[in-house]
Design a protein around this motif. Sequence first.
Motif, PDB file in Angstrom:
ATOM      1  N   GLY A  52      63.918  52.697  33.635  1.00  0.00           N
ATOM      2  CA  GLY A  52      63.217  51.475  33.268  1.00  0.00           C
ATOM      3  C   GLY A  52      64.181  50.323  33.483  1.00  0.00           C
ATOM      4  N   LEU A  53      63.783  49.321  34.249  1.00  0.00           N
ATOM      5  CA  LEU A  53      64.701  48.237  34.600  1.00  0.00           C
ATOM      6  C   LEU A  53      63.955  46.906  34.627  1.00  0.00           C
ATOM      7  N   MET A  54      64.584  45.896  34.041  1.00  0.00           N
ATOM      8  CA  MET A  54      64.025  44.553  34.124  1.00  0.00           C
ATOM      9  C   MET A  54      65.151  43.532  34.039  1.00  0.00           C
ATOM     10  N   VAL A  55      65.031  42.479  34.865  1.00  0.00           N
ATOM     11  CA  VAL A  55      65.988  41.367  34.865  1.00  0.00           C
ATOM     12  C   VAL A  55      65.199  40.072  34.741  1.00  0.00           C
ATOM     13  N   TRP A  56      65.635  39.200  33.838  1.00  0.00           N
ATOM     14  CA  TRP A  56      64.917  37.948  33.568  1.00  0.00           C
ATOM     15  C   TRP A  56      65.896  36.782  33.683  1.00  0.00           C
ATOM     16  N   ASP A  57      65.479  35.738  34.399  1.00  0.00           N
ATOM     17  CA  ASP A  57      66.265  34.518  34.507  1.00  0.00           C
ATOM     18  C   ASP A  57      65.920  33.634  33.313  1.00  0.00           C
ATOM     19  N   LEU A  58      66.842  33.529  32.363  1.00  0.00           N
ATOM     20  CA  LEU A  58      66.600  32.731  31.161  1.00  0.00           C
ATOM     21  C   LEU A  58      66.651  31.236  31.451  1.00  0.00           C
ATOM     22  N   THR A  59      67.456  30.842  32.409  1.00  0.00           N
ATOM     23  CA  THR A  59      67.585  29.421  32.747  1.00  0.00           C
ATOM     24  C   THR A  59      66.280  28.875  33.305  1.00  0.00           C
ATOM     25  N   ASP A  60      65.661  29.634  34.212  1.00  0.00           N
ATOM     26  CA  ASP A  60      64.369  29.229  34.778  1.00  0.00           C
ATOM     27  C   ASP A  60      63.187  29.814  34.017  1.00  0.00           C
ATOM     28  N   ASP A  61      63.473  30.714  33.069  1.00  0.00           N
ATOM     29  CA  ASP A  61      62.461  31.405  32.263  1.00  0.00           C
ATOM     30  C   ASP A  61      61.404  32.078  33.134  1.00  0.00           C
ATOM     31  N   ARG A  62      61.877  32.979  33.965  1.00  0.00           N
ATOM     32  CA  ARG A  62      60.953  33.756  34.794  1.00  0.00           C
ATOM     33  C   ARG A  62      61.581  35.112  35.112  1.00  0.00           C
ATOM     34  N   PRO A  63      60.739  36.126  35.319  1.00  0.00           N
ATOM     35  CA  PRO A  63      61.259  37.444  35.684  1.00  0.00           C
ATOM     36  C   PRO A  63      61.780  37.431  37.116  1.00  0.00           C
ATOM     37  N   ILE A  64      62.845  38.164  37.360  1.00  0.00           N
ATOM     38  CA  ILE A  64      63.416  38.283  38.700  1.00  0.00           C
ATOM     39  C   ILE A  64      63.075  39.621  39.326  1.00  0.00           C
ATOM     40  N   PHE A  65      63.184  40.690  38.526  1.00  0.00           N
ATOM     41  CA  PHE A  65      62.981  42.019  39.087  1.00  0.00           C
ATOM     42  C   PHE A  65      62.601  42.987  37.973  1.00  0.00           C
ATOM     43  N   SER A  66      61.766  43.965  38.311  1.00  0.00           N
ATOM     44  CA  SER A  66      61.473  45.034  37.366  1.00  0.00           C
ATOM     45  C   SER A  66      61.052  46.289  38.099  1.00  0.00           C
ATOM     46  N   SER A  67      61.305  47.401  37.475  1.00  0.00           N
ATOM     47  CA  SER A  67      60.870  48.700  37.989  1.00  0.00           C
ATOM     48  C   SER A  67      60.558  49.581  36.787  1.00  0.00           C
ATOM     49  N   ASP A  68      59.291  49.975  36.654  1.00  0.00           N
ATOM     50  CA  ASP A  68      58.852  50.776  35.505  1.00  0.00           C
ATOM     51  C   ASP A  68      59.319  50.144  34.193  1.00  0.00           C
ATOM     52  N   HIS A  69      59.169  48.838  34.107  1.00  0.00           N
ATOM     53  CA  HIS A  69      59.683  48.094  32.971  1.00  0.00           C
ATOM     54  C   HIS A  69      58.913  48.348  31.687  1.00  0.00           C
ATOM     55  N   ARG A  70      57.700  48.945  31.787  1.00  0.00           N
ATOM     56  CA  ARG A  70      56.923  49.250  30.582  1.00  0.00           C
ATOM     57  C   ARG A  70      56.970  50.729  30.218  1.00  0.00           C
ATOM     58  N   GLN A  71      57.739  51.494  30.956  1.00  0.00           N
ATOM     59  CA  GLN A  71      57.900  52.920  30.660  1.00  0.00           C
ATOM     60  C   GLN A  71      58.537  53.070  29.273  1.00  0.00           C
ATOM     61  N   LEU A  72      57.930  53.870  28.400  1.00  0.00           N
ATOM     62  CA  LEU A  72      58.484  54.093  27.072  1.00  0.00           C
ATOM     63  C   LEU A  72      59.613  55.115  27.150  1.00  0.00           C
ATOM     64  N   LEU A  73      60.799  54.679  26.732  1.00  0.00           N
ATOM     65  CA  LEU A  73      61.994  55.501  26.837  1.00  0.00           C
ATOM     66  C   LEU A  73      62.819  55.379  25.561  1.00  0.00           C
ATOM     67  N   ARG A  74      63.727  56.315  25.366  1.00  0.00           N
ATOM     68  CA  ARG A  74      64.604  56.263  24.192  1.00  0.00           C
ATOM     69  C   ARG A  74      65.685  55.206  24.428  1.00  0.00           C
ATOM     70  N   PRO A  75      65.850  54.293  23.493  1.00  0.00           N
ATOM     71  CA  PRO A  75      66.823  53.213  23.693  1.00  0.00           C
ATOM     72  C   PRO A  75      68.259  53.598  23.372  1.00  0.00           C
ATOM     73  N   ALA A  76      68.461  54.731  22.647  1.00  0.00           N
ATOM     74  CA  ALA A  76      69.798  55.068  22.143  1.00  0.00           C
ATOM     75  C   ALA A  76      70.348  53.854  21.386  1.00  0.00           C
ATOM     76  N   SER A  77      71.626  53.531  21.563  1.00  0.00           N
ATOM     77  CA  SER A  77      72.229  52.479  20.736  1.00  0.00           C
ATOM     78  C   SER A  77      71.830  51.062  21.122  1.00  0.00           C
ATOM     79  N   THR A  78      71.061  50.881  22.190  1.00  0.00           N
ATOM     80  CA  THR A  78      70.526  49.534  22.427  1.00  0.00           C
ATOM     81  C   THR A  78      69.477  49.197  21.367  1.00  0.00           C
ATOM     82  N   MET A  79      69.104  50.195  20.557  1.00  0.00           N
ATOM     83  CA  MET A  79      68.250  49.935  19.395  1.00  0.00           C
ATOM     84  C   MET A  79      68.940  48.957  18.441  1.00  0.00           C
TER      85      MET A  79
END
Length: 396
Positions: A52-79
């Motif tokens: 699951g991958l997603m990159v967002w440009d906060l300066t322009d407030d728009r998504p740049i890239f994603s791949s299976d960004h809504r796939q439900l996965l275990r976050p481990a310590s990013t929780m």
Amino acid sequence: MLLLPAPLLSQEEPMVSELPQATEEGLVWPQSVQQRLDEMVRQPLTETTQLGLMVWDLTDDRPIFSSDHRQLLRPASTMKLLTAITALDQLGTDYNFTTRLYTSGERVGRVFHGDVCCVGGMDPLFSFDDMRSFVDALKATGIDSLCGRIVTDVSMKDTLKWGEGWCWDDKNPTLTPLLVGRKDTFAPSLASLCEDAGIAVMNDFYVKADLPKDAVLVAERRTPLTLVLQQMMKDSDNLFAESVFYQVAASSGHRPARAIDAIRQERALMERAGLESKQYRLADGSGLSLYNYLSAEAEVYLLRYAYRNKRIFNTLYEVLPIAGVDGTLKKRMKGTAAAANVRAKTGTLTGVITLSGYATASNGHLLCFAIMNQGTLKAADARNFQDQVCQIICEP
């Protein structure tokens, strides 16, 4: 329904937003980044594992890239990102963990007849030096003998010592409001230090009970939330994360505080961040639980929410590990464009490697990203993949 202004992104293939066309010199930013990330997600690693991958440009407030960004996965310590952001949002940066010492009884000469009571605030940094300050405060009242009970009030939280979905064979912290030096030995340690200081303890009678109504405050120790977050995020300390989690739970007003009390507040924050919280599974504060399920998109939206709330962002950004510099990222991305430009939380469980945080692009834009690798038997493969992604989004 997502509340952000960005269009919903397809799960079918990597997302590429509308961008300026290539010039004679080559692809412009971020089109060049998108092309390289598109090549990355087609590596052999992703044929046998989940990503699951997603990159967002906060300066322009728009998504740049994603791949299976809504796939439900275990976050481990990013929780821990959700835990930290919720705590900063609900408790504020001035919040303190507090442990208090009381007495209930009377002094006859230099002998105290009654209870010495300790009220736990689940401070993971409470040390033996802190306890010695309690002993010094007792001695300053003019006593040299204790004749009564040592009472520990741990009513701040429920009696569950482990989190939901924790593995029995993992290195799990003990979840109780009164620890000293990370150990569940508060009452006997207090008695021992009293003896060392010349205060005789007439019996070893320890009991868990609520604070008596006539108790008198003798001393207290306070630890700033920001100090706890520093070790929680830089070192990925699970005890610290669960301690913060239960501060959030206690702030709901429920006593004893329960995990569900914290989770309800986290879900409310997720809604404010533009997510449908019912789509995700939340179980603990540290990410040790195998019952947690988030998505790369969810973590990006949380990071975006933090960025848009400067009171939260200023603290969160400072406590995140810095690539090639400190914390759990100290040895990663050294000598690359990502070094010192990526601040992110790592996550590790068996077969699960995650990385989510902020990055500064070559054009000065601040980005946020989430990378969730699952089913990876060799952790180094996933970490190398994540490091390459970070290099791509930071390189000129």
